[in-house]
Structure formats: structure tokens, C-alpha cells
Design a protein around this motif. Structure first.
Motif, PDB file in Angstrom:
ATOM      1  N   GLU A  50     -21.659 -11.023 -43.026  1.00 23.10           N
ATOM      2  CA  GLU A  50     -20.336 -10.193 -43.424  1.00 23.10           C
ATOM      3  C   GLU A  50     -19.394 -11.442 -44.033  1.00 23.10           C
ATOM      4  O   GLU A  50     -19.581 -12.545 -43.810  1.00 23.10           O
ATOM      5  N   TYR A  51     -18.495 -11.088 -44.935  1.00 20.66           N
ATOM      6  CA  TYR A  51     -17.601 -11.961 -45.578  1.00 20.66           C
ATOM      7  C   TYR A  51     -16.457 -11.240 -45.867  1.00 20.66           C
ATOM      8  O   TYR A  51     -16.177 -10.243 -45.964  1.00 20.66           O
ATOM      9  N   THR A  52     -15.422 -12.311 -45.982  1.00 21.45           N
ATOM     10  CA  THR A  52     -13.958 -11.949 -46.630  1.00 21.45           C
ATOM     11  C   THR A  52     -14.000 -12.257 -47.941  1.00 21.45           C
ATOM     12  O   THR A  52     -14.970 -12.744 -48.573  1.00 21.45           O
ATOM     13  N   GLU A  53     -12.834 -11.608 -48.510  1.00 22.19           N
ATOM     14  CA  GLU A  53     -13.163 -11.651 -49.961  1.00 22.19           C
ATOM     15  C   GLU A  53     -12.879 -12.871 -50.510  1.00 22.19           C
ATOM     16  O   GLU A  53     -13.504 -12.990 -51.671  1.00 22.19           O
ATOM     17  N   ASN A  54     -12.192 -13.764 -50.034  1.00 21.61           N
ATOM     18  CA  ASN A  54     -11.756 -15.041 -50.856  1.00 21.61           C
ATOM     19  C   ASN A  54     -12.626 -16.332 -49.983  1.00 21.61           C
ATOM     20  O   ASN A  54     -12.270 -17.402 -50.639  1.00 21.61           O
ATOM     21  N   ASP A  55     -13.672 -16.125 -49.196  1.00 16.44           N
ATOM     22  CA  ASP A  55     -14.478 -17.054 -48.684  1.00 16.44           C
ATOM     23  C   ASP A  55     -15.823 -16.986 -48.919  1.00 16.44           C
ATOM     24  O   ASP A  55     -16.267 -16.121 -48.403  1.00 16.44           O
ATOM     25  N   LYS A  56     -16.471 -18.070 -49.439  1.00 11.93           N
ATOM     26  CA  LYS A  56     -17.867 -18.024 -49.729  1.00 11.93           C
ATOM     27  C   LYS A  56     -18.503 -18.377 -48.416  1.00 11.93           C
ATOM     28  O   LYS A  56     -19.781 -17.857 -48.240  1.00 11.93           O
ATOM     29  N   MET A  57     -18.031 -19.079 -47.423  1.00 10.92           N
ATOM     30  CA  MET A  57     -18.831 -19.032 -46.187  1.00 10.92           C
ATOM     31  C   MET A  57     -18.557 -17.636 -45.188  1.00 10.92           C
ATOM     32  O   MET A  57     -17.552 -17.108 -45.458  1.00 10.92           O
ATOM     33  N   PRO A  58     -19.638 -16.974 -44.922  1.00 10.30           N
ATOM     34  CA  PRO A  58     -19.601 -15.926 -43.960  1.00 10.30           C
ATOM     35  C   PRO A  58     -18.551 -15.781 -43.034  1.00 10.30           C
ATOM     36  O   PRO A  58     -18.058 -16.625 -42.391  1.00 10.30           O
ATOM     37  N   SER A  59     -17.910 -14.835 -42.863  1.00 11.34           N
ATOM     38  CA  SER A  59     -16.869 -14.729 -41.718  1.00 11.34           C
ATOM     39  C   SER A  59     -17.692 -14.177 -40.565  1.00 11.34           C
ATOM     40  O   SER A  59     -17.065 -14.466 -39.125  1.00 11.34           O
ATOM     41  N   THR A  94     -22.378  -7.197 -54.732  1.00  9.59           N
ATOM     42  CA  THR A  94     -21.784  -8.495 -54.320  1.00  9.59           C
ATOM     43  C   THR A  94     -22.208  -9.764 -54.994  1.00  9.59           C
ATOM     44  O   THR A  94     -21.764 -10.917 -55.164  1.00  9.59           O
ATOM     45  N   PHE A  95     -23.640  -9.677 -54.943  1.00 10.53           N
ATOM     46  CA  PHE A  95     -24.390 -10.994 -55.290  1.00 10.53           C
ATOM     47  C   PHE A  95     -24.341 -11.975 -54.447  1.00 10.53           C
ATOM     48  O   PHE A  95     -24.398 -13.111 -54.499  1.00 10.53           O
ATOM     49  N   ARG A  96     -23.978 -11.380 -52.988  1.00 14.88           N
ATOM     50  CA  ARG A  96     -23.955 -12.596 -51.883  1.00 14.88           C
ATOM     51  C   ARG A  96     -25.064 -12.547 -51.108  1.00 14.88           C
ATOM     52  O   ARG A  96     -25.835 -11.366 -51.024  1.00 14.88           O
ATOM     53  N   ILE A  97     -25.352 -13.582 -50.476  1.00 17.26           N
ATOM     54  CA  ILE A  97     -26.506 -13.315 -49.303  1.00 17.26           C
ATOM     55  C   ILE A  97     -26.317 -12.331 -48.212  1.00 17.26           C
ATOM     56  O   ILE A  97     -25.521 -12.701 -47.613  1.00 17.26           O
ATOM     57  N   ALA A  98     -27.048 -11.183 -48.179  1.00 19.42           N
ATOM     58  CA  ALA A  98     -26.765 -10.207 -47.298  1.00 19.42           C
ATOM     59  C   ALA A  98     -27.415 -10.518 -45.875  1.00 19.42           C
ATOM     60  O   ALA A  98     -27.184 -10.187 -44.753  1.00 19.42           O
ATOM     61  N   GLU A 132     -31.071 -13.737 -63.356  1.00 22.98           N
ATOM     62  CA  GLU A 132     -29.511 -13.579 -63.562  1.00 22.98           C
ATOM     63  C   GLU A 132     -29.131 -13.236 -62.213  1.00 22.98           C
ATOM     64  O   GLU A 132     -28.070 -13.596 -61.734  1.00 22.98           O
ATOM     65  N   VAL A 133     -30.072 -12.799 -61.301  1.00 25.83           N
ATOM     66  CA  VAL A 133     -29.641 -12.502 -59.803  1.00 25.83           C
ATOM     67  C   VAL A 133     -29.720 -13.849 -59.093  1.00 25.83           C
ATOM     68  O   VAL A 133     -28.803 -13.813 -58.463  1.00 25.83           O
ATOM     69  N   ALA A 134     -30.606 -14.677 -59.420  1.00 25.97           N
ATOM     70  CA  ALA A 134     -30.363 -16.044 -58.735  1.00 25.97           C
ATOM     71  C   ALA A 134     -29.258 -16.850 -59.202  1.00 25.97           C
ATOM     72  O   ALA A 134     -28.663 -17.405 -58.379  1.00 25.97           O
ATOM     73  N   LYS A 135     -28.925 -16.621 -60.267  1.00 26.77           N
ATOM     74  CA  LYS A 135     -27.733 -17.210 -61.023  1.00 26.77           C
ATOM     75  C   LYS A 135     -26.426 -16.868 -60.360  1.00 26.77           C
ATOM     76  O   LYS A 135     -25.615 -17.535 -59.831  1.00 26.77           O
ATOM     77  N   LYS A 136     -26.457 -15.371 -60.354  1.00 28.39           N
ATOM     78  CA  LYS A 136     -24.946 -14.913 -59.720  1.00 28.39           C
ATOM     79  C   LYS A 136     -25.010 -15.123 -58.020  1.00 28.39           C
ATOM     80  O   LYS A 136     -23.955 -15.512 -57.686  1.00 28.39           O
ATOM     81  N   ALA A 137     -25.990 -15.262 -57.382  1.00 29.80           N
ATOM     82  CA  ALA A 137     -25.944 -15.352 -56.137  1.00 29.80           C
ATOM     83  C   ALA A 137     -25.714 -17.225 -55.853  1.00 29.80           C
ATOM     84  O   ALA A 137     -24.906 -17.212 -54.948  1.00 29.80           O
ATOM     85  N   ALA A 138     -26.049 -17.999 -56.683  1.00 29.76           N
ATOM     86  CA  ALA A 138     -25.824 -19.383 -56.505  1.00 29.76           C
ATOM     87  C   ALA A 138     -24.440 -19.541 -56.834  1.00 29.76           C
ATOM     88  O   ALA A 138     -23.796 -20.298 -56.097  1.00 29.76           O
ATOM     89  N   ALA A 139     -23.839 -18.704 -57.476  1.00 29.42           N
ATOM     90  CA  ALA A 139     -22.309 -18.828 -57.743  1.00 29.42           C
ATOM     91  C   ALA A 139     -21.534 -18.398 -56.518  1.00 29.42           C
ATOM     92  O   ALA A 139     -20.177 -18.863 -56.390  1.00 29.42           O
ATOM     93  N   ASN A 140     -22.132 -17.819 -55.712  1.00 27.75           N
ATOM     94  CA  ASN A 140     -21.172 -17.172 -54.574  1.00 27.75           C
ATOM     95  C   ASN A 140     -21.744 -17.859 -53.072  1.00 27.75           C
ATOM     96  O   ASN A 140     -21.408 -17.380 -52.177  1.00 27.75           O
ATOM     97  N   ILE A 141     -22.559 -18.980 -53.217  1.00 30.58           N
ATOM     98  CA  ILE A 141     -22.954 -19.787 -52.062  1.00 30.58           C
ATOM     99  C   ILE A 141     -21.863 -20.828 -51.676  1.00 30.58           C
ATOM    100  O   ILE A 141     -21.575 -21.424 -52.556  1.00 30.58           O
ATOM    101  N   PHE A 142     -21.696 -21.044 -50.468  1.00 32.55           N
ATOM    102  CA  PHE A 142     -20.553 -22.015 -49.752  1.00 32.55           C
ATOM    103  C   PHE A 142     -21.180 -23.287 -50.199  1.00 32.55           C
ATOM    104  O   PHE A 142     -22.289 -23.632 -49.842  1.00 32.55           O
ATOM    105  N   ASP A 143     -20.351 -24.123 -50.909  1.00 33.34           N
ATOM    106  CA  ASP A 143     -20.767 -25.526 -51.403  1.00 33.34           C
ATOM    107  C   ASP A 143     -19.722 -26.513 -50.767  1.00 33.34           C
ATOM    108  O   ASP A 143     -19.525 -27.743 -51.537  1.00 33.34           O
ATOM    109  N   GLY A 144     -18.811 -26.124 -49.827  1.00 32.65           N
ATOM    110  CA  GLY A 144     -17.916 -27.175 -49.367  1.00 32.65           C
ATOM    111  C   GLY A 144     -18.700 -28.362 -48.801  1.00 32.65           C
ATOM    112  O   GLY A 144     -19.754 -28.470 -48.208  1.00 32.65           O
TER     113      GLY A 144
END
Length: 267
Positions: free
Chosen positions: A208-217, A186-190, A45-57
Motif C-alpha cells: 500500500e502507498y501514500t500519494e507522495n511517497d514512492k516507498m510503500p506505507s 497507478t503503475f506502482r508495484i502492487a 511502456e508498462v515497465a517504463k512507468k513502473a520504473a518511474a514510481n520505484i523508490f530510489d532513495g
């Protein structure tokens, strides 16, 4: 300080900014892997949630602000996912360094000391043990906050560290330990870490991240070892990317391979 002198001093950090992990040699005896506490979780579940938050552009362009050695650089980064990363680093509005990373090669030049490099990733491996794990995919993953390896139940550590879930794996070719920390909230890569087998050399990337961008700020690179360097890249998103990647090494620049040979490095 005169404007020119200040600009040259700032530009001296340019190659360090784009090769942030290249300067490590030998180092500390202290273990660099954080202590952890046991915890019952569902790794899949952790891996799945993390995958959903990864930059895929497919591509991205970012204005960059680089903090290194108490000084600040500006510039632009353009990325074509899986193909190339282009950096233009400037000081006082003047371009002082450029770099291009591709699957097969890497090139850079900087104007402070007039050094340049154009060659394959394999040519870096004799410079430092840290560079034995260097390759294009690693660089792109570290910049984009993508995990350095596929997260799964098999590489979940069943432990937590500093508010994060930890996954770990060992690179087969270099023996380096690879660590990925997923934020519990947040289940983002920290954070990600590359650690040598003897734990004396390492590279840490913190995000660090902004709220609406999957790529880190921002991503802060810190080396661990005898030479400890910290470089922070702050990103500001642009809506579209220019399909331009200009790069030409000026005449009269010194090849860093020759400088390396002069101090006994085989390359």
C-alpha cells in the motif's frame, strides 16, 4: 494478562517479523499463481512507468508498526540502500529484538526466548527450501517494493491478473518463480511473489502507498505452505535518518544454529 507476560508474548513475534519468510516448510498442492486473462498492452511502456514510481532513495528511516498473530509491535527501521537494513523492534516502549541485514551477513537477537543468530546468508539455505532464494538484495527489494528482477518486454506475461500487469522470471540458482504485479491504474508495484518450482512453497508481498511517497506505507508478507504466517509492516516516514545502527548480542543467548542441529537440520 500481566504487562510482562504480554510484552514477552508480543516479543515472541519479533524474529518472525524480521524473518517473515523463514518459517515455511512443506505445503499445499494448490497452485498459488493467479489465473490471468489475455490482454493487448505495450510491455515496454508498462515497465517504463513502473520504473518511474520505484523508490530510489539512498537511505530511509521509518517508524514501524508490526501486526503479527493478532498482536502489535512497534519500532524503527533504518535502511542504507544497497548496504544494510537495521531493525529495532519494541513492545510497550521496551526494545525486545534487533536485526541487521548486510550484503554479506545477517544478525538478530530476540529477548522472548533469548535466541540469536550471526552469520552468512549461505548458512540459512539448509533450514528451509524457501530460504534458498534468500539474500540481501531480495530482502531490500521486497521491503522497498522494488521489482525482484528487471522488468522488460521479454518477461512480460501478456496477461493481466486482478487489476495488474504481470511480469515473471525464474531464479537460476534456486529455480523459484518470481512474479511482479504492476497496478494498471497507478503503475506502482502492487504485489510480488516467490514460488517454489513445485508451487508448494511461497512468499507473497502486498503493498500500500501514500500519494507522495514512492516507498510503500505498508507491506504485508504472507507465506504459503504447511506453516502459513502473515506479518504486516506499516511504515511512517521520518524526515531525516540517524546514522546509528547499534547492535550487540547479549550474553547467555542461544545460537539458533544449535537449536536447528538439535532437530536434525544441517547448518
Amino acid at each position: 494478562m500481566k504487562t510482562r507476560d504480554m510484552a514477552l508474548k508480543i516479543a515472541g513475534y519479533a524474529s518472525m517479523a524480521v524473518f517473515a519468510f523463514a518459517a515455511v516448510s512443506c505445503g499445499t498442492k494448490k497452485s498459488v499463481v493467479p489465473e490471468h486473462t489475455a490482454e493487448t498492452v505495450r510491455p515496454a511502456e508498462v515497465a517504463k512507468k513502473a520504473a518511474a514510481n520505484i523508490f530510489d532513495g539512498i537511505n530511509a528511516e521509518r517508524r514501524i508498526n508490526i501486526e503479527a498473530g493478532g498482536l502489535t509491535l512497534g519500532g524503527t527501521m533504518r535502511l542504507v540502500s544497497g548496504e544494510k537494513i537495521w531493525f529495532n523492534v519494541s513492545a510497550l516502549g521496551i526494545s525486545f529484538a534487533r536485526a541487521v541485514f548486510t550484503k554479506d551477513s545477517l544478525m538478530y537477537y530476540e529477548k522472548a526466548k533469548k535466541t540469536a543468530f550471526s552469520g552468512s546468508w549461505n548458512e540459512l539455505y539448509d533450514i528451509s527450501r524457501m530460504l534458498r532464494i534468500a539474500k540481501y538484495d531480495t530482502v531490500e527489494d521486497l521491503i522497498c517494493a522494488r521489482p525482484l528482477f528487471a522488468l522488460s518486454e521479454g518477461n512480460f506475461s501478456a496477461e493481466s491478473a486482478e487489476g495488474s500487469y504481470m511480469f515473471s522470471s525464474r531464479d537460476a540458482s534456486s529455480g523459484f518463480g518470481r512474479y511482479v504485479f504492476v497496478d494498471k491504474r497507478t503503475f506502482r508495484i502492487a504485489r510480488q511473489m516467490l514460488i517454489s518450482p513445485d508451487e508448494k512453497l511461497g512468499l507473497i508481498a502486498e503493498y500500500e502507498y501514500t500519494e507522495n511517497d514512492k516507498m510503500p506505507s505498508s507491506v504485508k508478507f504472507s507465506t504459503i505452505g504447511h506453516t502459513e504466517i502473515s506479518v504486516k509492516l506499516n511504515f511512517t516516514a521520518r524526515k531525516t535518518m540517524l546514522e546509528e545502527f547499534p547492535f550487540r548480542i547479549p550474553s547467555g543467548y542461544s545460537d539458533v544454529r544449535e537449536l536447528a542441529r538439535a532437530i536434525g537440520v544441517r547448518i
